[in-house]
Write a protein that holds these residues in place. Structure first.
Motif, PDB file in Angstrom:
ATOM      1  N   LEU A   1       0.832  -1.202   0.000  1.00 15.88           N
ATOM      2  CA  LEU A   1       0.000   0.000   0.000  1.00 15.88           C
ATOM      3  C   LEU A   1       0.864   1.248   0.000  1.00 15.88           C
ATOM      4  O   LEU A   1       0.653   2.177  -0.797  1.00 15.88           O
ATOM      5  N   ALA A   2       1.855   1.289   0.902  1.00 15.54           N
ATOM      6  CA  ALA A   2       2.697   2.482   1.036  1.00 15.54           C
ATOM      7  C   ALA A   2       3.593   2.687  -0.185  1.00 15.54           C
ATOM      8  O   ALA A   2       3.836   3.830  -0.602  1.00 15.54           O
ATOM      9  N   THR A   3       4.064   1.581  -0.779  1.00 15.11           N
ATOM     10  CA  THR A   3       5.024   1.687  -1.879  1.00 15.11           C
ATOM     11  C   THR A   3       4.366   1.964  -3.225  1.00 15.11           C
ATOM     12  O   THR A   3       4.849   2.792  -4.006  1.00 15.11           O
ATOM     13  N   TYR A   4       3.244   1.285  -3.503  1.00 17.96           N
ATOM     14  CA  TYR A   4       2.693   1.324  -4.852  1.00 17.96           C
ATOM     15  C   TYR A   4       1.324   2.000  -4.995  1.00 17.96           C
ATOM     16  O   TYR A   4       1.008   2.495  -6.072  1.00 17.96           O
ATOM     17  N   LEU A   5       0.517   2.005  -3.936  1.00 17.28           N
ATOM     18  CA  LEU A   5      -0.850   2.515  -4.082  1.00 17.28           C
ATOM     19  C   LEU A   5      -1.038   3.921  -3.529  1.00 17.28           C
ATOM     20  O   LEU A   5      -1.614   4.782  -4.190  1.00 17.28           O
ATOM     21  N   ASP A   6      -0.554   4.162  -2.317  1.00 21.33           N
ATOM     22  CA  ASP A   6      -0.769   5.465  -1.694  1.00 21.33           C
ATOM     23  C   ASP A   6      -0.192   6.641  -2.485  1.00 21.33           C
ATOM     24  O   ASP A   6      -0.814   7.707  -2.538  1.00 21.33           O
ATOM     25  N   PRO A   7       1.006   6.509  -3.085  1.00 16.24           N
ATOM     26  CA  PRO A   7       1.538   7.661  -3.824  1.00 16.24           C
ATOM     27  C   PRO A   7       0.602   8.171  -4.922  1.00 16.24           C
ATOM     28  O   PRO A   7       0.568   9.368  -5.214  1.00 16.24           O
ATOM     29  N   THR A   8      -0.174   7.270  -5.523  1.00 13.64           N
ATOM     30  CA  THR A   8      -1.092   7.673  -6.596  1.00 13.64           C
ATOM     31  C   THR A   8      -2.507   7.903  -6.091  1.00 13.64           C
ATOM     32  O   THR A   8      -3.149   8.903  -6.441  1.00 13.64           O
ATOM     33  N   PHE A   9      -3.013   7.007  -5.262  1.00 15.84           N
ATOM     34  CA  PHE A   9      -4.425   7.042  -4.889  1.00 15.84           C
ATOM     35  C   PHE A   9      -4.701   7.465  -3.443  1.00 15.84           C
ATOM     36  O   PHE A   9      -5.855   7.711  -3.095  1.00 15.84           O
ATOM     37  N   GLY A  10      -3.674   7.537  -2.611  1.00 22.97           N
ATOM     38  CA  GLY A  10      -3.878   7.728  -1.178  1.00 22.97           C
ATOM     39  C   GLY A  10      -4.737   8.907  -0.790  1.00 22.97           C
ATOM     40  O   GLY A  10      -5.627   8.796   0.049  1.00 22.97           O
ATOM     41  N   SER A  11      -4.503  10.066  -1.405  1.00 13.86           N
ATOM     42  CA  SER A  11      -5.235  11.284  -1.028  1.00 13.86           C
ATOM     43  C   SER A  11      -6.424  11.560  -1.944  1.00 13.86           C
ATOM     44  O   SER A  11      -7.011  12.641  -1.898  1.00 13.86           O
ATOM     45  N   ARG A  12      -6.799  10.569  -2.746  1.00 15.52           N
ATOM     46  CA  ARG A  12      -7.897  10.762  -3.691  1.00 15.52           C
ATOM     47  C   ARG A  12      -9.190  10.136  -3.142  1.00 15.52           C
ATOM     48  O   ARG A  12      -9.150   9.035  -2.597  1.00 15.52           O
ATOM     49  N   PRO A  13     -10.324  10.823  -3.271  1.00 14.98           N
ATOM     50  CA  PRO A  13     -11.594  10.200  -2.855  1.00 14.98           C
ATOM     51  C   PRO A  13     -11.796   8.888  -3.600  1.00 14.98           C
ATOM     52  O   PRO A  13     -11.598   8.828  -4.818  1.00 14.98           O
ATOM     53  N   ILE A  14     -12.197   7.869  -2.884  1.00 18.37           N
ATOM     54  CA  ILE A  14     -12.271   6.533  -3.481  1.00 18.37           C
ATOM     55  C   ILE A  14     -13.299   6.479  -4.606  1.00 18.37           C
ATOM     56  O   ILE A  14     -13.161   5.713  -5.557  1.00 18.37           O
ATOM     57  N   ASP A  15     -14.347   7.328  -4.526  1.00 15.86           N
ATOM     58  CA  ASP A  15     -15.377   7.311  -5.569  1.00 15.86           C
ATOM     59  C   ASP A  15     -15.007   8.164  -6.772  1.00 15.86           C
ATOM     60  O   ASP A  15     -15.795   8.309  -7.696  1.00 15.86           O
ATOM     61  N   ARG A  16     -13.792   8.740  -6.767  1.00  8.92           N
ATOM     62  CA  ARG A  16     -13.353   9.545  -7.919  1.00  8.92           C
ATOM     63  C   ARG A  16     -12.271   8.825  -8.730  1.00  8.92           C
ATOM     64  O   ARG A  16     -11.720   9.401  -9.660  1.00  8.92           O
ATOM     65  N   ILE A  17     -11.952   7.597  -8.349  1.00  4.04           N
ATOM     66  CA  ILE A  17     -10.934   6.836  -9.076  1.00  4.04           C
ATOM     67  C   ILE A  17     -11.588   6.156 -10.278  1.00  4.04           C
ATOM     68  O   ILE A  17     -12.552   5.414 -10.129  1.00  4.04           O
ATOM     69  N   THR A  18     -11.070   6.419 -11.469  1.00  5.36           N
ATOM     70  CA  THR A  18     -11.673   5.916 -12.702  1.00  5.36           C
ATOM     71  C   THR A  18     -10.829   4.801 -13.314  1.00  5.36           C
ATOM     72  O   THR A  18      -9.688   4.559 -12.910  1.00  5.36           O
ATOM     73  N   ARG A  19     -11.401   4.138 -14.302  1.00  6.33           N
ATOM     74  CA  ARG A  19     -10.660   3.093 -15.011  1.00  6.33           C
ATOM     75  C   ARG A  19      -9.422   3.668 -15.692  1.00  6.33           C
ATOM     76  O   ARG A  19      -8.368   3.035 -15.740  1.00  6.33           O
ATOM     77  N   THR A  20      -9.556   4.866 -16.214  1.00  8.39           N
ATOM     78  CA  THR A  20      -8.403   5.517 -16.849  1.00  8.39           C
ATOM     79  C   THR A  20      -7.301   5.756 -15.829  1.00  8.39           C
ATOM     80  O   THR A  20      -6.115   5.548 -16.121  1.00  8.39           O
ATOM     81  N   ASP A  21      -7.672   6.180 -14.621  1.00 11.34           N
ATOM     82  CA  ASP A  21      -6.683   6.382 -13.560  1.00 11.34           C
ATOM     83  C   ASP A  21      -5.937   5.079 -13.270  1.00 11.34           C
ATOM     84  O   ASP A  21      -4.712   5.078 -13.115  1.00 11.34           O
ATOM     85  N   VAL A  22      -6.689   3.984 -13.182  1.00 10.19           N
ATOM     86  CA  VAL A  22      -6.083   2.691 -12.855  1.00 10.19           C
ATOM     87  C   VAL A  22      -5.150   2.240 -13.969  1.00 10.19           C
ATOM     88  O   VAL A  22      -4.041   1.750 -13.711  1.00 10.19           O
TER      89      VAL A  22
END
Length: 383
Positions: free
Chosen positions: A114-135
């Motif tokens: 989580l700390a190494t790969y996910l939080d830098p991109t998604f950590g401070s983003r609202p979970i309902d604003r993450i899109t397929r393009t983001d992923v």
């Protein structure tokens, strides 16, 4: 009195303002959320509502009433829970398939990913604003990461977002990349030969030589081996009873159940290995049923880093490429070479599924030559 139109109604209120309403596809009466100062504004509102109904009908989509659209707009305007906060809570509250809390080592692994790969991109983003393009953009950014780490990161993100769907934080998971959840590249492992096993064992400290023999010929995991106690060796029938395993999270060793229910098993010790185990018990293991077979310097569990340090020096005798876990791979391969079926391999290795056990049956390719030679001998005997 309301003025009837081709679509909807317009009524002039005592205040002089105009109220617009219409009967929707649901056969309910829907009023405009506001009143209008001039009649033309009410007419425009009705015209726009009619267009929304026609569009929904043409596109075969669900029509939303003015109240539903207002609620949806309100939800979209308010950011949902941050991904980092939800993911951290997910790890704390996650349960395994048996409803038990995750092991400390598993939590540590998840938090590191989580700390190494996910939080830098998604950590401070609202979970309902993450899109397929983001992923997809995020996944592409991991192109230089090792395939195993990339797969683990994707798998954790997918699991977290699937739970967010279950918790009704999002309507659908945006994590859908074909093939991303499978590791496509694995380090090729060349099993050790019996001679190489003996050579490596001879180069280990005397009190740890039996560990190499057991790891290779009995195919135990390191956590199972490090937790073996005198009571787990059934002398009468030369058998190891695997009932526990140790993990090494921060803070110290933790003893728990084997990796899965299949990990509870009885492993027969090959006859040529038994004298080595018997001598080890007599020479290096303290009396008492709970005495560890391979304790550390402080008489507690031997951390994997210590064992691996000794093994790293010993393997220099001829197999520098060999890792400790490759001893288990070696044991599984040799069992396949002597004819163990998938079910037998699965039981001996403590595997929950047959898929993993089948990985070791590549040994059948080596056995095919031996089979061919035996067939020729049959012909020779008949002549």
């Amino acid at each position: 009195m309301a003025e009837r139109r081709d679509f909807g109604y317009i009524r002039k209120l005592p205040s002089g303002r105009y109220q617009a309403s219409f009967t929707g596809p649901d056969l309910a009466r829907h009023k405009a959320p506001v009143t209008f100062e001039v009649k033309d504004s009410a007419i425009i509102w009705l015209h726009n509502e009619k267009k929304l109904i026609d569009r929904a009908t043409t596109d075969n989509e669900r029509w939303l009433s003015p109240v539903e659209r207002a609620e949806e707009a309100r939800i979209q305007a308010e950011p949902g829970e941050l991904f980092g906060e939800y993911a951290s809570r997910w790890i704390d509250e996650r349960r395994n398939s048996k409803g038990e809390p995750l092991r400390a080592l598993t939590k540590k692994d998840y938090r590191q990913v989580l700390a190494t790969y996910l939080d830098p991109t998604f950590g401070s983003r609202p979970i309902d604003r993450i899109t397929r393009t983001d992923v997809r953009t995020w996944h592409a950014s991991l192109a230089k990461v090792t395939p195993r780490a990339r797969t683990k990161a994707y798998g954790l993100l997918r699991a977290i977002m699937n739970s967010a769907v279950d918790d009704e934080l999002i309507t659908a998971s945006p994590v859908h990349i074909r093939g991303a959840g499978a590791t496509t590249t694995k380090r090729p492992v060349e099993p050790a030969t019996p001679a190489e096993i003996e050579l490596i064992a001879d180069n280990m400290p005397p009190r740890l030589r039996a560990a190499v023999w057991i790891a290779a010929w009995c195919a135990l995991r390191y956590g199972e081996l490090a937790e073996l106690r005198r009571k787990d060796i059934v002398v009468a029938i030369h058998q190891i009873k695997v009932r526990r395993a140790v993990t090494f999270p921060p803070g110290g060793a933790v003893v728990g159940p084997p990796k899965s229910d299949a990990g509870y098993r009885d492993v027969s010790i090959p006859p040529h290995v038994w004298p080595i185990v018997e001598e080890h018990l007599a020479t290096y293991v303290q009396p008492g049923p709970n005495s560890l077979l391979f304790p550390g310097e402080a008489h507690g569990h031997m951390w994997h880093s210590v064992m691996f340090g000794h093994f790293s020096k010993a393997r220099a005798a001829g197999r520098n490429d060999l890792k400790w876990h490759d001893l288990r791979h070696t044991g599984a391969t040799m069992a396949a070479q002597v004819g163990a079926t998938t079910a037998e391999l699965q039981a001996r290795l403590g595997r929950s599924t047959s898929v993993a056990a089948q990985l070791y049956q590549h040994a059948a390719k080596d056995r095919d030559r031996q089979i061919a030679e035996r067939l020729s001998r049959l012909v020779g005997d008949a002549l």
